[in-house]
Structure formats: structure tokens, C-alpha cells
Scaffold this active site. Structure first.
Site, PDB file in Angstrom:
ATOM      1  N   SER A   1       0.829  -1.198   0.000  1.00 40.05           N
ATOM      2  CA  SER A   1       0.000   0.000   0.000  1.00 40.05           C
ATOM      3  C   SER A   1       0.871   1.259   0.000  1.00 40.05           C
ATOM      4  O   SER A   1       1.755   1.411   0.856  1.00 40.05           O
ATOM      5  CB  SER A   1      -0.883  -0.050   1.264  1.00 40.05           C
TER       6      SER A   1
ATOM      7  N   SER B   1      -4.862  13.562  -4.284  1.00 39.58           N
ATOM      8  CA  SER B   1      -5.567  14.840  -4.332  1.00 39.58           C
ATOM      9  C   SER B   1      -5.068  15.859  -3.330  1.00 39.58           C
ATOM     10  O   SER B   1      -5.406  17.029  -3.422  1.00 39.58           O
ATOM     11  CB  SER B   1      -7.054  14.616  -4.109  1.00 39.58           C
TER      12      SER B   1
ATOM     13  N   HIS C   1      -9.818  10.787  -8.187  1.00 39.46           N
ATOM     14  CA  HIS C   1      -9.558  12.190  -8.541  1.00 39.46           C
ATOM     15  C   HIS C   1      -9.128  12.361  -9.992  1.00 39.46           C
ATOM     16  O   HIS C   1      -8.568  13.392 -10.353  1.00 39.46           O
ATOM     17  CB  HIS C   1      -8.532  12.798  -7.587  1.00 39.46           C
TER      18      HIS C   1
ATOM     19  N   THR D   1     -15.081   7.166  -8.308  1.00 39.77           N
ATOM     20  CA  THR D   1     -16.264   7.710  -7.638  1.00 39.77           C
ATOM     21  C   THR D   1     -17.185   8.344  -8.676  1.00 39.77           C
ATOM     22  O   THR D   1     -16.750   8.748  -9.748  1.00 39.77           O
ATOM     23  CB  THR D   1     -15.881   8.777  -6.600  1.00 39.77           C
TER      24      THR D   1
ATOM     25  N   LYS E   1     -17.518  12.987  -7.538  1.00 32.75           N
ATOM     26  CA  LYS E   1     -16.608  14.125  -7.719  1.00 32.75           C
ATOM     27  C   LYS E   1     -16.780  14.656  -9.144  1.00 32.75           C
ATOM     28  O   LYS E   1     -17.798  15.287  -9.410  1.00 32.75           O
ATOM     29  CB  LYS E   1     -15.199  13.706  -7.317  1.00 32.75           C
TER      30      LYS E   1
ATOM     31  N   THR F   1     -26.845  -3.684   1.543  1.00 34.69           N
ATOM     32  CA  THR F   1     -27.212  -2.279   1.609  1.00 34.69           C
ATOM     33  C   THR F   1     -28.123  -1.951   0.432  1.00 34.69           C
ATOM     34  O   THR F   1     -28.003  -2.547  -0.645  1.00 34.69           O
ATOM     35  CB  THR F   1     -25.938  -1.394   1.624  1.00 34.69           C
ATOM     36  N   THR F   2     -29.023  -1.020   0.640  1.00 27.73           N
ATOM     37  CA  THR F   2     -29.946  -0.603  -0.415  1.00 27.73           C
ATOM     38  C   THR F   2     -29.158  -0.018  -1.583  1.00 27.73           C
ATOM     39  O   THR F   2     -28.221   0.762  -1.364  1.00 27.73           O
ATOM     40  CB  THR F   2     -30.914   0.448   0.150  1.00 27.73           C
TER      41      THR F   2
HETATM   42  C1  LIG Z   1     -13.129  10.991  -1.907  1.00 32.87           C
HETATM   43  C2  LIG Z   1     -12.236   9.797  -2.063  1.00 32.87           C
HETATM   44  C3  LIG Z   1     -12.752   8.517  -2.006  1.00 32.87           C
HETATM   45  C4  LIG Z   1     -14.178   8.256  -1.582  1.00 32.87           C
HETATM   46  O1  LIG Z   1     -15.072   8.537  -2.601  1.00 32.87           O
HETATM   47  P1  LIG Z   1     -16.568   8.972  -2.181  1.00 32.87           P
HETATM   48  O2  LIG Z   1     -17.358   8.667  -3.388  1.00 32.87           O
HETATM   49  O3  LIG Z   1     -16.503  10.395  -1.812  1.00 32.87           O
HETATM   50  O4  LIG Z   1     -16.943   8.103  -1.021  1.00 32.87           O
HETATM   51  C5  LIG Z   1     -11.930   7.447  -2.304  1.00 32.87           C
HETATM   52  N1  LIG Z   1     -10.629   7.626  -2.620  1.00 32.87           N
HETATM   53  C6  LIG Z   1     -10.091   8.858  -2.656  1.00 32.87           C
HETATM   54  C7  LIG Z   1      -8.660   9.002  -3.017  1.00 32.87           C
HETATM   55  C8  LIG Z   1     -10.861   9.978  -2.358  1.00 32.87           C
HETATM   56  O5  LIG Z   1     -10.313  11.192  -2.334  1.00 32.87           O
END
Ligand SMILES: *Cc1c(COP(=O)(O)O)cnc(C)c1O
Length: 404
Positions: free
Chosen positions: A137, A189, A217, A245, A248, A277-278
């Protein structure tokens, strides 16, 4: 046990260190991003400009996204009504998974309710499925990856940030027969740097490891179709699992992984964070579909974002502000002290209508507290010039150091 004394002491420690978190109460103005209203206090909402949003491209207010969400709400109602397995597998979910698999050139994709959960659920499950797995990691990996690795119960080896020699040293030290997983991000980020993905994949090949890349990101913002750094650098095929994600740059909410069919099937079948989870509201999924489809064929938002970031970096550097080196769309100013960072942020908000959140431990190491600006296609050059002037005034007033 005096419970309330313990709880109050925990909060007091944060105040003493100057890193007690205060959430700014805002409403964004649809169609006028980055303009918003702030409810911090006295005389009704005050107009502000948002400089720290992760809605990097303003897609959360894009007319196509809004229309798709309105249509879905009208057609199928508010929620999905169940888990994916029990009634909550809507056609929107199925379509979006195809769209995301295609975005990354993978066989399959799997949706989660957030990026955090996609990292936690996938890494913890992979580590449990692979017998005796060791997870490598990067030291700056996001909290959600760290949580997943911890919950996998695997042995963890932390490699110095982006340091290929250190990674190789650790890989070499393991038994060749041990299953190995290398976990890293593409764009970091908080530091605004990028992982050497091709070289990490070379090491993975050499030591027979699989790779896991968090592109949170980067998706939407890099590559000809917005597939992230792996799209830009044409290495997506070499990365075993790509995670992203939808909250963002895609502007809505949710998370996902994209990988081979069998890996996605394993996570779908074994990960508690996916199963119990839903599923995401179809309204959200419909909005994401519109956003991903739009950004696959439009580079206008990406180009404007990169131009804005370049302008702001230069503007800060020319003014002697301590802008951190950045090869990405993120523009961090190093402050190095939580109390000063908060003071600058408070002054910007109260006197200049500028909203930028101070970033403190544990998001970044102590002593590297910073302000993190995320200019996008809707921040104009005039706004950035004004912002730079405001910062210079505050720097002078608080007698802060400038770059040599
Ligand atoms: C924000 C973030 C996440 C989590 O994503 P969310 O959709 O906001 O839960 C995962 N990894 C990194 C590097 C992030 O900055």
C-alpha cells in the site's frame, strides 16, 4: 466511568490542536456554480464563491444531468426499494455498469453507494479470498483503502509514496508463491501528484502481483474519454482493478470498480458492503449515466478545467504564494500550521466571500496543513485574479511568509 467527561475531553483535544472541524453551511446556486450562499451566522445567507468543491467540472449542475434525474424521478420514483439482490437491481444500474466497464475497457463494473465503500468492500474482500495475500500500500493511500486493507486481515507492507525502488524492495522480499496486491491512487488529491502507473504495472508483472488503482480524482478529467490517468496513459488494460467515484467529477454520488468479469463476480458475491445495503437511488444513477455519457464525448469541460488550473498556479506563483508543485488540476497552498490555515480560511470567507476549507490532520500529516483550491471550468480568470489579490492582502496582514 464519567462518559461525558471522556467525550468532552476528546473534543477539547481537537480544539487545542486547532483542528476541530467546522462545517460551512452552504447552498449552491444551480446554473451559477461556483456561486453559492453561505449561512454562517447573522444577516441571512451571504453570497460566496466555492473554491474547494470536488464537483470539479460542475457536472452536478449540468442541464443534461438535471434533466435525466428529473425524468427518472418522474418515471420510477425516488428510491430503488431494495438491495441489488432483492428488488433493487434497476435497469439504470445495469446500464451504468455497462457504461463504466466500457469507460475503462474492462469486461465488467460494479456499483457501490460511495467511493469509500467501493474501496473498503473490494480490498477487504479480495484480501480474504486470496489465501495468505500480502497487500502493498502506498503510504499516502486514502483512508477508505486503508480501512479495506485493515479489514482484509492481510499482512500489509507500506511503500514510500510513489517510490518504485522501495516497492520493488518489498516485493522482492516476499516468497514468489505468495499472492500479492499492489494498491495505489492515480492522482493524489492532497499532494497533486500522479503515480507512475506503467512502472508499477511492470513491477506487478515481474513479481506476479495484481494491481488496484483508485482513480477517484482522475475519472471524468483525464484521458480522451474521461477514463482517468489510465485512459490518458493507455495503461488501463494493465491495471487489474480500477476504482472510481461518481460523486466528484461526475457530479452526483456513488462509487464503482471495473475489472475482469470473474473478479467483479467475486466482489458482487462476497463483499458485505455491496450485498447488505440498499442500492443507489435510480434518480442518482440516471444522473450519473447522463454525466458519464456526456464526458465520454466532450472534452470541453476537461480542457477548460486544465486551463483554469494552469492560470491559478501561475497567478499564485507570480504573487510569491507558497503554491505546491502540481501536475494535476489541484492547486494546494502549503501553510504548515493548522491555526494559521484556519485563520486564513476564516478571513477569506468573512471578508472576501471566498470559501476554501483548511485541510488538517489526519487528512494530511501534521505540520503540512494546507489550503486546497480546485478551480474548474466555471472559475473565470477575473475570479482567480481577485482571489490571488485577496490572499496577498491576508498574507501581508498576518505577516505570513512568501516564497523566495
Ligand atoms: C473521496 C475519495 C474517495 C471516496 O469517494 P466517495 O465517493 O466520496 O466516497 C476514495 N478515494 C479517494 C482518493 C478519495 O479522495
Amino acid at each position: 466511568m464519567d462518559y461525558s467527561k471522556v467525550f468532552n475531553a476528546a473534543i477539547d483535544r481537537l480544539h487545542e490542536e486547532g483542528r476541530y472541524r467546522v462545517f460551512i453551511d452552504i447552498l449552491r446556486n444551480k446554473g451559477a456554480f461556483p456561486n453559492a450562499r453561505c449561512f454562517a451566522g447573522h444577516n441571512g445567507p451571504k453570497p460566496i464563491t466555492v473554491w474547494c468543491s470536488n464537483d470539479y467540472l460542475g457536472m452536478g449542475q449540468h442541464p443534461k444531468v438535471i434533466a435525466a434525474m428529473e425524468e427518472a424521478l418522474h418515471d420510477v420514483g425516488a428510491g430503488s426499494g431494495g438491495t441489488r439482490n432483492i428488488g433493487g437491481n434497476t435497469h439504470y444500474h445495469v446500464d451504468l455498469e455497462h457504461e463504466l466497464a466500457d469507460l475503462h475497457g474492462k469486461e465488467s463494473a460494479l456499483l457501490f453507494t460511495s467511493g469509500y465503500i467501493s474501496n473498503e468492500a473490494t480490498l477487504s474482500t479480495l484480501g480474504k479470498i486470496l489465501p495468505g495475500c500480502v497487500i502493498f500500500s502506498d503510504e499516502l493511500n486514502h483512508a477508505s483503502m486503508i480501512a479495506g486493507i485493515r479489514n482484509s486481515g492481510c499482512e500489509k507492507q507500506v511503500w514510500r509514496h510513489n517510490d518504485l525502488e522501495h516497492l520493488e524492495e518489498l516485493l522482492k522480499a516476499e516468497d514468489p508463491a505468495t499472492p500479492k496486491l499492489i494498491a495505489f491512487e492515480s492522482v493524489y488529491s492532497m499532494d497533486a501528484d500522479v503515480a507512475p502507473i506503467t512502472e508499477i504495472c511492470d513491477l506487478a508483472d515481474k513479481y506476479n502481483a495484481i494491481t488496484y488503482c483508485d482513480e477517484v480524482h482522475a475519472v471524468g478529467m483525464y484521458g480522451p474519454r474521461g477514463g482517468g490517468i489510465t485512459d490518458r496513459d493507455a495503461v488501463a488494460e494493465r491495471v487489474t482493478i480500477i476504482e472510481g467515484t461518481l460523486g466528484k467529477a461526475f457530479g452526483v454520488m456513488g462509487g464503482y470498480i471495473a475489472a475482469d468479469k470473474v473478479i467483479v463476480d467475486v466482489i458482487r458475491s462476497y463483499a458485505p458492503g455491496f450485498i447488505f445495503t440498499t442500492s443507489l437511488s435510480p434518480v442518482l444513477v440516471s444522473g450519473v449515466l447522463a454525466s458519464v455519457r456526456h464526458l465520454k464525448q466532450s472534452s470541453e469541460e476537461r480542457d477548460a478545467q486544465h486551463a483554469a488550473a494552469a492560470f491559478l498556479k501561475k497567478s499564485f506563483a507570480d504573487a510569491g504564494l507558497p503554491v505546491m508543485p502540481s501536475v494535476t488540476h489541484i492547486v494546494p497552498l502549503m501553510i504548515g500550521d493548522p491555526i494559521k490555515a484556519k485563520r486564513i480560511s476564516d478571513t477569506l470567507l468573512a471578508e472576501y466571500g471566498v470559501y476554501v476549507q483548511p485541510i488538517n490532520f489526519p487528512t494530511v500529516p501534521r505540520g503540512t496543513e494546507r489550503l486546497r483550491f480546485t478551480p474548474g471550468p466555471n472559475h473565470t480568470e477575473a475570479m482567480m485574479t481577485e482571489l490571488t489579490a485577496a490572499l496577498c492582502e491576508i498574507w501581508e496582514r498576518l505577516d505570513l511568509r512568501k516564497a523566495a
